[in-house]
Design a protein around this motif. Structure first.
Motif, PDB file in Angstrom:
ATOM      1  N   GLN A  19       0.850  -1.188   0.000  1.00 37.42           N
ATOM      2  CA  GLN A  19       0.000   0.000   0.000  1.00 37.42           C
ATOM      3  C   GLN A  19       0.886   1.239   0.000  1.00 37.42           C
ATOM      4  O   GLN A  19       1.840   1.333   0.772  1.00 37.42           O
ATOM      5  N   VAL A  20       0.584   2.194  -0.889  1.00 31.45           N
ATOM      6  CA  VAL A  20       1.379   3.420  -0.986  1.00 31.45           C
ATOM      7  C   VAL A  20       0.446   4.620  -1.075  1.00 31.45           C
ATOM      8  O   VAL A  20      -0.721   4.495  -1.430  1.00 31.45           O
ATOM      9  N   ASN A  21       0.999   5.777  -0.743  1.00 32.93           N
ATOM     10  CA  ASN A  21       0.318   7.056  -0.952  1.00 32.93           C
ATOM     11  C   ASN A  21       0.723   7.546  -2.328  1.00 32.93           C
ATOM     12  O   ASN A  21       1.841   8.009  -2.532  1.00 32.93           O
ATOM     13  N   ARG A  22      -0.188   7.441  -3.296  1.00 28.61           N
ATOM     14  CA  ARG A  22       0.161   7.731  -4.688  1.00 28.61           C
ATOM     15  C   ARG A  22       0.650   9.165  -4.858  1.00 28.61           C
ATOM     16  O   ARG A  22       1.595   9.414  -5.613  1.00 28.61           O
ATOM     17  N   GLU A  23       0.028  10.100  -4.162  1.00 28.44           N
ATOM     18  CA  GLU A  23       0.460  11.494  -4.290  1.00 28.44           C
ATOM     19  C   GLU A  23       1.910  11.650  -3.849  1.00 28.44           C
ATOM     20  O   GLU A  23       2.698  12.328  -4.512  1.00 28.44           O
ATOM     21  N   GLN A  24       2.273  11.020  -2.734  1.00 29.40           N
ATOM     22  CA  GLN A  24       3.655  11.097  -2.252  1.00 29.40           C
ATOM     23  C   GLN A  24       4.608  10.399  -3.208  1.00 29.40           C
ATOM     24  O   GLN A  24       5.728  10.867  -3.429  1.00 29.40           O
ATOM     25  N   VAL A  25       4.178   9.264  -3.774  1.00 30.18           N
ATOM     26  CA  VAL A  25       5.026   8.523  -4.717  1.00 30.18           C
ATOM     27  C   VAL A  25       5.338   9.377  -5.936  1.00 30.18           C
ATOM     28  O   VAL A  25       6.500   9.495  -6.360  1.00 30.18           O
ATOM     29  N   VAL A  26       4.302   9.984  -6.521  1.00 29.08           N
ATOM     30  CA  VAL A  26       4.510  10.822  -7.707  1.00 29.08           C
ATOM     31  C   VAL A  26       5.421  11.997  -7.370  1.00 29.08           C
ATOM     32  O   VAL A  26       6.323  12.355  -8.136  1.00 29.08           O
ATOM     33  N   ARG A  27       5.197  12.581  -6.193  1.00 25.08           N
ATOM     34  CA  ARG A  27       6.024  13.708  -5.768  1.00 25.08           C
ATOM     35  C   ARG A  27       7.485  13.278  -5.648  1.00 25.08           C
ATOM     36  O   ARG A  27       8.400  13.971  -6.097  1.00 25.08           O
ATOM     37  N   ALA A  28       7.714  12.121  -5.040  1.00 19.61           N
ATOM     38  CA  ALA A  28       9.085  11.632  -4.848  1.00 19.61           C
ATOM     39  C   ALA A  28       9.754  11.351  -6.191  1.00 19.61           C
ATOM     40  O   ALA A  28      10.939  11.679  -6.385  1.00 19.61           O
ATOM     41  N   ILE A  29       9.026  10.755  -7.133  1.00 24.12           N
ATOM     42  CA  ILE A  29       9.607  10.448  -8.445  1.00 24.12           C
ATOM     43  C   ILE A  29       9.977  11.729  -9.176  1.00 24.12           C
ATOM     44  O   ILE A  29      11.070  11.861  -9.740  1.00 24.12           O
ATOM     45  N   LEU A  30       9.079  12.723  -9.164  1.00 21.73           N
ATOM     46  CA  LEU A  30       9.363  13.990  -9.847  1.00 21.73           C
ATOM     47  C   LEU A  30      10.560  14.693  -9.207  1.00 21.73           C
ATOM     48  O   LEU A  30      11.419  15.229  -9.917  1.00 21.73           O
ATOM     49  N   VAL A  31      10.608  14.697  -7.890  1.00 21.43           N
ATOM     50  CA  VAL A  31      11.736  15.346  -7.207  1.00 21.43           C
ATOM     51  C   VAL A  31      13.047  14.642  -7.557  1.00 21.43           C
ATOM     52  O   VAL A  31      14.076  15.285  -7.788  1.00 21.43           O
ATOM     53  N   SER A  32      13.021  13.304  -7.645  1.00 20.74           N
ATOM     54  CA  SER A  32      14.254  12.584  -7.984  1.00 20.74           C
ATOM     55  C   SER A  32      14.724  12.959  -9.384  1.00 20.74           C
ATOM     56  O   SER A  32      15.920  13.143  -9.615  1.00 20.74           O
ATOM     57  N   PHE A  33      13.777  13.101 -10.343  1.00 21.02           N
ATOM     58  CA  PHE A  33      14.163  13.484 -11.707  1.00 21.02           C
ATOM     59  C   PHE A  33      14.745  14.900 -11.745  1.00 21.02           C
ATOM     60  O   PHE A  33      15.649  15.180 -12.524  1.00 21.02           O
TER      61      PHE A  33
END
Length: 838
Positions: A729-743
């Protein structure tokens, strides 16, 4: 018949409106309705029960009407007298009556009306209270004729607008907003001692300025003329840390404006201030009353009198002369107060202000019939402020450069060393307690000294005597200073360096146990050529960093050729074993908190230390976890130890790094800045999301390295493919935020990468994440070794194939530590290019 149809039609319209209002998160209170002070647990509550209008008991027989936030029972509004903010008190027979004519009245048990909204016969059809805490009287068109939001007392809640004309009252103090967009705190509506505005930031005329506290703890200014829509004016210390708690802005009776926060479902009393308008409470005008002097005991403001010529009035009501000046039988003298100033704010600044010396500042006041006190501000301006008998508010502190004078009858009698506190009672009892404590401690220390002497006499020269130097390391560790250990001691603590925890780019790490049973990690540094004095200076710099998300340095060893560092031991080890081994794993909440904690630790090193510390080797192996999986960055500052000859820039020839985490500027022989750590952090962040190494190649990734494959999947909108399959189970909003920040962090150009402080804000959702730029060709480091040292000799460089430009036939690549496939000819050419440092 037609009349009856119209009547039924109106009733139907009202009934539909009634149903609509109920469905819109408001509780409807019909006409007539009554709340009784004597009826326990009787209230009008919002649909989710967050807010309630009820009677709050003061004593068994006295109550006041208030809106409270539940379950914390934080009072956010009360029926109060205009101009003071004091709540109207009723007896046990008091009632709140919502009458058929629309009047809302608070009456005492004996019958008289003590408070009224003035809405009788104005068309009120019903009342409501909603989930934001607003209590309203509405007509049949749902137009508010009166509301608690429009009639605030001393508190503002999130989404409540504070506009021109509204005032928060608390005793003698008030908060108001003027048309230029300035919030001001005033004493007695005359002395303005604090102001906060946003008009200067937009350089425009304001049409209808207003302020609002957002649920995340940010105080914002709003006006239609502001291009961006709003201006952030103040931040609570916990802003952006989720909206589970409740925040509110309150005008306190001590004259300060504060933001308060509760944590989740807090209970009464668990409310903490997270921002204050006046950071120095003693700067609040009138805090200690007329002729009172504000001082500090530890960090708490206390109130006292200028001298023994005065006596205190109860509480913070100030001081009065034991003999008034007009009744003085003898001469009047001037009492001199060092490091003291009498606060002077507009409009007093322009009145009775002179540029004179200290003697004239004293004598002019003494000779003036209207002056009772004066202050010379020793800041180079030469200003002397003459105080008239209206009101005098004093502030005394050891670092204040001001000297003040006050008129007294007869000879001035200085105060004893101890001030009187806010209750007006002397601190003699506390003095007695302190004397007793000091005597007891002295006896205990004497006994310890005697016992230590006997111990040394019996064991001197034995094997155990080698531990004497480390016997009291616990005390040194608690003081924050790094302990100096001998190499022999560390050998004993680590059992001959037998229990190896791991090996990194700076040396091997071993577990040890100090004599106080504290577990530590001992790192043997390799390649250190500094002398002991310079090494100790660098260690002192490292040990001066203190942050929740940094591993603490306990001590060091600089003996002969040995250079070792002793760190606190973290039982959960490094992050890599939780990400890349099937036996261990972390849930998404832990991973996101680790990402935030790591970012905060690096932000502290880059932006909050006295000197910017560049880590140079951010990777999962250097992120350690404690018992509750709090992230702690280790090995910070070691890059500087490895490169003593050049502290400004770290060069290709002298620094160590790790495959997959090195920024492109390493290979271009460009100056190394904090943006290199940002790049490495971006790679780690991507690994936290995916649970895979960023340079991993597998059939699942179509033969591409994972970092490049992840970007292509993101462009397709296939976020789920990037996320670790072990996460249930994940928080999709946080996941997307983390991926964008990593890029963003792993952009090729250092200037395109954000600072770490901004990275934290993007992860927290405090600021929006901008659209990613078009991917660029990238330089790449590859090889079979995980950790490498880049040297400027041919043998070392030929081990690693590098690329500074992508082949013309290859697609565009974002900087993710990857490059397109290359031929042997290309590789040789690229290696030659690097050797030439082109």
């Amino acid at each position: 018949m037609e009349y009856q149809n119209k009547k039924m039609f109106k009733f139907a319209i009202f009934f539909l409106h009634f149903l609509f209002t109920i469905s819109s998160s408001s509780t409807i209170i019909p006409l007539p309705s009554t709340l009784r002070a004597s009826a326990r647990n009787q209230s009008w509550s919002s649909p989710n029960s967050s807010f309630s209008l009820l009677f709050v008991p003061i004593t068994r027989s006295s109550f006041f009407l208030a809106i409270t936030y539940n379950p914390g029972n934080v009072i956010v509004w009360s029926a109060s007298n205009n101009g003071t903010g004091d709540a109207v008190v009723v007896d046990s027979g008091g009632m709140l009556n919502l009458l058929r004519n629309g009047a809302l009245r608070l009456v005492n048990g004996s019958g008289p009306i003590v408070w009224d909204t003035g809405t009788a016969n104005r068309g009120v059809s019903h009342a409501s209270i909603d989930d934001s805490g607003n209590f309203q009287l509405l007509n049949s068109d749902s137009f508010p004729l009166w509301s608690s939001f429009e009639n605030p007392t001393d508190t503002l809640v999130p989404s409540q607008n504070f506009t021109v004309g509204k005032i928060l009252h608390s005793g003698s103090y008030s908060l108001s907003l003027d048309r230029s967009g300035n919030l001001t705190l005033k004493w007695n509506d005359t002395v303005e001692y604090w102001s906060l505005g946003f008009n200067s930031s937009i350089n425009g005329n304001l049409s209808s300025p207003r302020f609002m506290l957002r649920p995340n703890g940010i105080l914002i200014g709003l006006d239609p003329s502001i291009p961006s829509g709003m201006v952030n004016m103040a931040f609570s210390t916990d802003y952006g840390e989720g909206n589970d708690g409740f925040r509110f802005l309150r005008m306190d009776d001590d004259g300060n404006l504060r933001i308060y926060s509760t944590s989740g479902n807090s209970v009464a009393g668990n409310v903490t201030p997270t921002w204050a308008a006046v950071t120095d409470q003693c700067q609040v005008f009138g805090f200690c009353g007329d002729t009172g002097i504000c001082n500090y005991r530890d960090s708490n403001p206390i109130c006292g009198c200028p001298s023994q010529n005065f006596e205190p009035i109860d509480g913070r009501k100030g001081c009065k002369r034991k003999v008034e000046l007009e009744d003085c039988p003898g001469d009047v003298s001037m009492l001199q107060l060092e490091h003291t100033k009498f606060l002077t704010y507009p409009p007093e600044v322009s009145e009775q202000t002179f540029i004179v010396g200290i003697a004239a500042c004293r004598s002019n006041c003494l000779q003036s019939g209207s002056c009772i006190a004066s202050t010379l501000v020793a800041d180079g301006s030469g200003f002397c402020y003459m105080k008239t008998p209206s009101f005098v508010s004093g502030y005394q502190g050891a670092v204040l450069p001001s000297t003040s004078f006050v008129k007294v009858c007869g000879q001035a009698v200085p105060n004893p060393p101890l001030y009187k506190d806010t209750s007006g009672k002397y601190d003699e009892s506390r003095l007695h307690v302190m004397v007793v404590v000091v005597v007891v401690l002295a006896i205990l220390l004497a006994l310890v000294a005697v016992a230590t002497g006997f111990w040394c006499w019996f064991y001197w020269g034995s094997e155990k005597s080698g531990y004497i130097s480390a016997k009291y390391e616990l005390f040194d560790y608690a003081s924050g200073a790094p302990m100096k250990f001998s190499y022999k001691e560390l050998q004993q603590f680590t059992k001959g360096f037998s229990e190896k925890l791991g090996k990194g780019g700076f040396g091997a790490v071993y577990k040890g146990i100090l004599t106080n049973r504290m577990a530590v990690a001992v790192k043997q540094l390799e390649g250190i050529e500094q002398g002991e004095k310079q090494f100790r200076m660098e260690v002192a710099t490292i040990s001066s960093t203190h942050h929740l998300n940094l591993v603490r340095l306990v001590g060091f060893c600089a003996e002969g050729r040995h250079r070792l560092l002793v760190y606190e031991f973290l039982r959960n080890g490094s992050l890599d074993k939780f990400l890349f081994t099937p036996e261990e794993s972390l849930n998404w909440e832990n991973r996101f908190n680790i990402a935030l904690g790591t970012a905060r630790g690096i932000t502290y090193l880059h932006e909050e230390c006295r000197d910017c510390i560049i880590h140079c080797d951010i990777k999962p192996e250097n992120i350690l976890l404690d018992e509750v999986h709090t992230a702690k960055v280790s090995d910070f500052g070691l890059a500087k130890l490895m490169n003593p000859k050049d502290h400004k820039y770290l060069t290709l020839a002298s620094i160590r790094g790790t495959r997959g985490y090195l920024a492109p500027e390493w290979l271009a022989n460009l100056p190394i800045t904090s943006k290199c750590d940002v790049y490495s952090y971006g790679m780690v962040l991507l690994e936290l999301v995916s649970g895979r190494r960023n340079f991993e190649v597998s059939p699942e990734t179509d033969g591409k390295k994972f970092s490049l494959w992840a970007y292509s999947e993101y462009e397709k909108g296939n976020i789920e493919a990037i996320v670790d399959k072990r996460l249930e189970q994940v928080n999709r909003e946080q996941v997307v935020r983390a991926i964008l920040v990593s890029f963003w962090c792993i952009q090729e150009q250092p200037l395109q990468r954000p600072m770490m402080g901004k990275v934290v804000q993007m992860l927290e959702g405090v600021i929006d994440i901008e659209r990613l730029p078009t991917p660029e060709p990238v330089a790449e480091v590859s090889g079979s070794s995980t950790t490498m040292t880049l040297n400027s000799n041919v043998g070392a460089l030929s081990t690693y194939a590098t690329s500074t430009t992508a082949p013309s036939s290859s697609p565009s690549f974002i900087n993710m530590g990857i490059s397109p496939p290359r031929s042997e000819k290309d590789t040789a050419k690229e290696s030659s290019s690097l050797l030439g440092l082109k």
